[in-house]
Every structure is written in structure tokens, then in C-alpha cells.
Enzyme design. Sequence first.
Site, PDB file in Angstrom:
ATOM      1  N   HIS A   1      -7.602  -5.639  -0.987  1.00 35.44           N
ATOM      2  CA  HIS A   1      -6.440  -4.802  -0.615  1.00 35.44           C
ATOM      3  C   HIS A   1      -5.853  -5.744   0.917  1.00 35.44           C
ATOM      4  O   HIS A   1      -4.766  -5.440   1.318  1.00 35.44           O
ATOM      5  CB  HIS A   1      -6.629  -3.251  -0.130  1.00 35.44           C
ATOM      6  CG  HIS A   1      -5.512  -2.464   0.035  1.00 35.44           C
ATOM      7  ND1 HIS A   1      -4.755  -2.287  -1.075  1.00 35.44           N
ATOM      8  CD2 HIS A   1      -5.137  -1.940   1.028  1.00 35.44           C
ATOM      9  CE1 HIS A   1      -3.840  -1.351  -0.855  1.00 35.44           C
ATOM     10  NE2 HIS A   1      -3.941  -0.838   0.775  1.00 35.44           N
TER      11      HIS A   1
ATOM     12  N   SER B   1       0.756  -1.073   0.005  1.00 37.05           N
ATOM     13  CA  SER B   1      -0.247   0.194   0.141  1.00 37.05           C
ATOM     14  C   SER B   1       0.836   1.162  -0.091  1.00 37.05           C
ATOM     15  O   SER B   1       1.648   1.242  -1.071  1.00 37.05           O
ATOM     16  CB  SER B   1      -0.817  -0.171   1.201  1.00 37.05           C
ATOM     17  OG  SER B   1      -1.904   0.740   1.191  1.00 37.05           O
TER      18      SER B   1
END
Length: 663
Positions: free
Chosen positions: A636, A523
Site C-alpha cells: 500500500h 486508498s
Amino acid sequence: MKRGMRAEDLYKLKSVKNPQLSPDGKNVVFVQTVINEDKHDYESHLFISDIDGKQVRQWTFGDGSDNTPAWSPDGRFIAFTSTRSGKSQIYLISAEGGEARQITSCLNGAKNPIWSPDSSKILFEGSLAPNEKLTDKKRDKKEKNGDKLPEPMVVERIRYKSDATGFLDDKNQHLGIVTVETGEVLQLTDGDRDHAAGAWSADGQSIVFSADLGEDPDFSHISDVYIMSLADKQLTKITPSTGFFGSPNYSPDGKYITLIGHEKEYKSATLSRVWLYELESQSLHCLTADLDIHVGDIAIGDFHSAIVDQGAVWTNDSKGFYFLVTDQGRTAVYYGTIEGEMYPAMNDNEHVYGMTINPDTHEAVAAISNPTHPGDLFKVNLSTGERTQLTYVNDDFFKDIELSSAEPITFDAPDGWEVHGWVMKPFGFEEGKKYPTIIEVHGGPHAMYANTYFHEFQMLASAGYVVVFTNPRGSHGYGQAFVDAVRGDYGGKDYQDVIAATDYAVEYLEYVDADNLGITGGSYGGFMTNWAVSHTNRYKAAVTQRSISNWLSFYGVSDIGYYFSEWEVGGDLIEETEKLWKHSPIAYVSKVETPLLILHGEKDYRCPIEQAEQLFVALKKQKKETKFVRFPEANHELSRSGNPKLRIERLNHIKVWFEEYLD
């Protein structure tokens, strides 16, 4: 002979979480999660322990996952959610044991059970599309499998997808109450807004919840707290529509409500604090304004998931409450009073990732982890600090495993700011020998590496690597100025902090091989990995995970891109495009010489996979050394709660890449 940790050992580890004390304080119910290796899926069940840990018993069985247990105030039942019937629904099981009874049959499921004070009703949340009701039953399928024709998706709102749930399908979270004896459901909210259940008032006549009920939630970016009178469903807004407020809890005497939140003074980098609402005077004020600490658990890990944070939990005298804080690489427990006094009650170098208290005795059961202990439950006297371990869920497995401890380090960045982190020595460490070293960068960036178990780090240490992980500026845990310092400066001083961590390891850790350095992160950590390899050649290998490479495209494709880019980077697609490009690693892709492995989930809507695709093509076009691994159906959260098989594959790809390029 003990061995180090392997990626596949994830299948052997058990997670314990979300403890809840019985009203009489004699027992605690909790969730234990394991991975079914044959099905490559998670299984969660309820377990019960007496308060001394002498007898721990499994309480629910069968297929599906059981979660979020809640004792009835009279101590007779435990409500919980289970997927055993397909969608998540609410069930009851007697405190004496026996078969569980399903009490909701909501069309799209039900979750988050919260008991009324008299134990007769349960407040809960359910997902609904327009024209659906919580009382609707499951519809018969009109089409046979394969006969349904595709339909276009019409999008009119900017928020039409979420990394957590995918495309939103016009569904919203609504509140309902189910009567335990009859199963009758009363729907409390409707419309195109999401609602999060909070708590019941002491007299059972009102509830408190949080929601964004503004005219245009696409752009308001707030969460307010409301009191609803159950007699007429009238709402009273108790927050000023200036920020994010949630986790409301009534005091036992009904005079106060605690909230956790902030007024967005520093946008997404603002510290959350404890607030107190006085019902008689209808006044709201911040109790922790002078405490430069983030309220709540925001520690980064890759083992536990679906952790419940109950906010500020009251004691029965209504004079004080306990809450979690994120501070200096630890997640601790503080006690606060209605006058604003704050004291640390548990402040060791560990990660408290769950807590339930006896409101009469100031005793707690806490879920606690540290770098060499994935997590267990402990009975803790919050007045004296005395503790007793209640569960030992992974002890048998660890008899044959040697874990690497995490040694704390601190160093100064070039401008004098102090940065904190840890170093793990490799398995089988020998004095006088030099080892390849991997720098880890966490996501967020407003999160924190902590004194907690990290499976990826243990696996890399077992494979023979020194692992260095730090909290560069932008991280929580070191005060408001520190967490805000990254905004508008991505790739600036935060990058210097990462380089300073590398410099520290090379200069002061004599066992670090300066010619064999790697870097990885996910990320924001993936952004920083991309930025690092496009600005220096000192790393021999890199792995970028679920990363950001291009802020210009991220602005329009991420579920949060259109406001996150403005809040964090300081640019937009209309007037500040140059700012976004300036901070995009792909703008400097011609300078990348480091072999780069790119890992990305195909259903990642937070950092969509096109970020990885752009980077891969740009590198391949220049014939740079790179490889692209796509994980199907993964969002994610792959590294933390994704498909177990894919989690193992991800870890092994990281390990193999570093083995190929680091000596």
C-alpha cells in the site's frame, strides 16, 4: 533555462530526517536518504552537523541503510540501526568518528535503540516467533536453495497479515536490553503480543512501553501503556484499556509520564491528545482536552518515509514539553505545561516533519518542508521564532528546476461547511490561457494534505496541468467534528466537498478549462475517484490508485477490513450487508463513462488487489474505456516508500493517461 519537475527526478532528490541533538547541544546527527539509480534501491547514512551548520559531514558509509540515530546521554556514542549485515541490527559509533561496532546479533534483527540514563545499556525491539529468544543466534540452513518443500500456512487468528510486513508468521515485537560493554542481551517480554519501547525512568530502574495485552487483541483494538520494574519485571498498567495510547516519555525529575492517545470516542476518527500520568498519585488526565487539534504529524506526502515522532519531548525543568500538531494544513510545534497550558511555538504555513530540542535552552533543530522545498534542517529558537538553515541538500539540483507554488483556497460546500485546499498553476503559466485541471483526493480519509512537498503534484504541474488538492470532511486538521463527519457517510457530504472543489476551480480560477477536468487519488482517494466517476460524467479522465471498490469483499480481505468497515462505513457482513453495498462504488459501475486507469500493488494487504480486479472486470465486461496496471511486490506504500523504479513507472502512467484524454 529552467525546466519543470519530472518523475525521474525522484532519483536526484535527497531526504533529510530524524535529527537528534547531542547532549551538549553543539551537534546534530541526522539521516540522509538517497536513491541508488543503478540498484533502484534506497541508501541511508548518518550525517553530523555543528549547531550552526558550518560543517556538515557524512558519518557512516558502506552498503545497507543506517537509521534511527540516538546519542548516549554522556555524549560519547551514537547508537543506530543498520542493515549492513543483512537484517537490521544495532551499532555504535564514537562521537569522534571511526568504525561502527555491531552490538546486537538478534535472530530476526533489532531496532529502535533507546539509551539508559547512565549510558551503559540500550533498550530495543526485536521480532520473535514462538519458542525463539532474542539471544538466539542465526541458524544454519538445513536445506539448500530450492530443496525446501512448500508448507501450508495454518491460520487461527483473524489478524494474520499486515500491509507493513506481509504474512505475520506468528512473529511478535518484543523488548530487550543490551549491555553496551559486553553485548549481553536481557529479554524483557515474551508471548504472542506486540510491544513498543517507550523510555527509561530517570533512575534507570524502570522502563515504560505500550502494548495490547488483552485476552483477544483481534477484537480489543487498544494500546495500553505499562511501567516495568527492571528488578522483577513486574508490570503496572497506567491507562484504562479504553483506547490507543503510546509514545510515553518520563519527565527528567521522574514524577510524570506524557502519553499521546485517545479513548476511541469516535473510533478511528478520534483526535489524538496529550495525556499526563502522575506517578505519586497514580492518576491519568488529558492535558489537551480543550484543544480541538490532532496531536502528531499526519500530513500526507510522497517523499519522506520512516519518520520518527518522539511524542511529547520534555524540557529539563520537568515543567513542560514540546510536541507536533496537525492543524489547518500545517504541521506545527506546540509547547505545553503540566498545568495544561498550551502555546504554539512554531505555527507557520509549513510541514515540520521532525524535531529535536535542547531541553535546557528551548532551542530546536527541526526538519521542515513546504510545497517548493522537499525538506532541510533548521536551527530554531522556540522562544523567539528565529531560525537558521543548517542543510541545503537539494539546492544544487534545484538551480535548474522551477517548482510550482501552492496557493491556498477556501470555499463552502453546499451545506455551508468551509473546505480548505490549495491550487498549483502549471509550469510556464501564461495569463489568459486555459489549462486542463486535475483534482487530487488524499487517502485516509483521516489524514491531511499540507503545506509540504509533493512530487506527484510538481510533476503534473510541470506537464501543464493545474493541480487542485483539498481537505474534504473526514480530513484531520480542522477539528473533531470535521474529521468525524465522514463516518457512515462515505460518498455523501465528502463527495459533495470534492465536487465543490471542482465547482470552485471552474468558477473562480479563470485559467481552469472546465471541459478538461481529471480526478485521481489513492486508498480512500481511490475510493472517492471510483465514486466520483460512477456518479458524474464531468471528469474527462480519472486514475484510481490502490483503491476500494467493494466494501463487502474489503471486509474480509483487508488486514483492517473487519473492523474498519464497521467503524467507518457502518456495515458488516452479518447484519449490515446492504449498508456496505450502498457505499460501494462497484454497485454503480454501470454508470461509469469516464476513461479510468486502475493502478494497484500486488502485495497490497490494506486495499488488496482484488478490489482493482473486480472493478477492471466489471468495466471491461461493459466495454468501458479502462486499463489495469499491476505493480509486482508492491504494498500500500508504493507511492511513498516502494521500489523506486515502480514509483517512477506509477507517476509516468498517471501522466500519460491524462495526456491521452485531456486536451
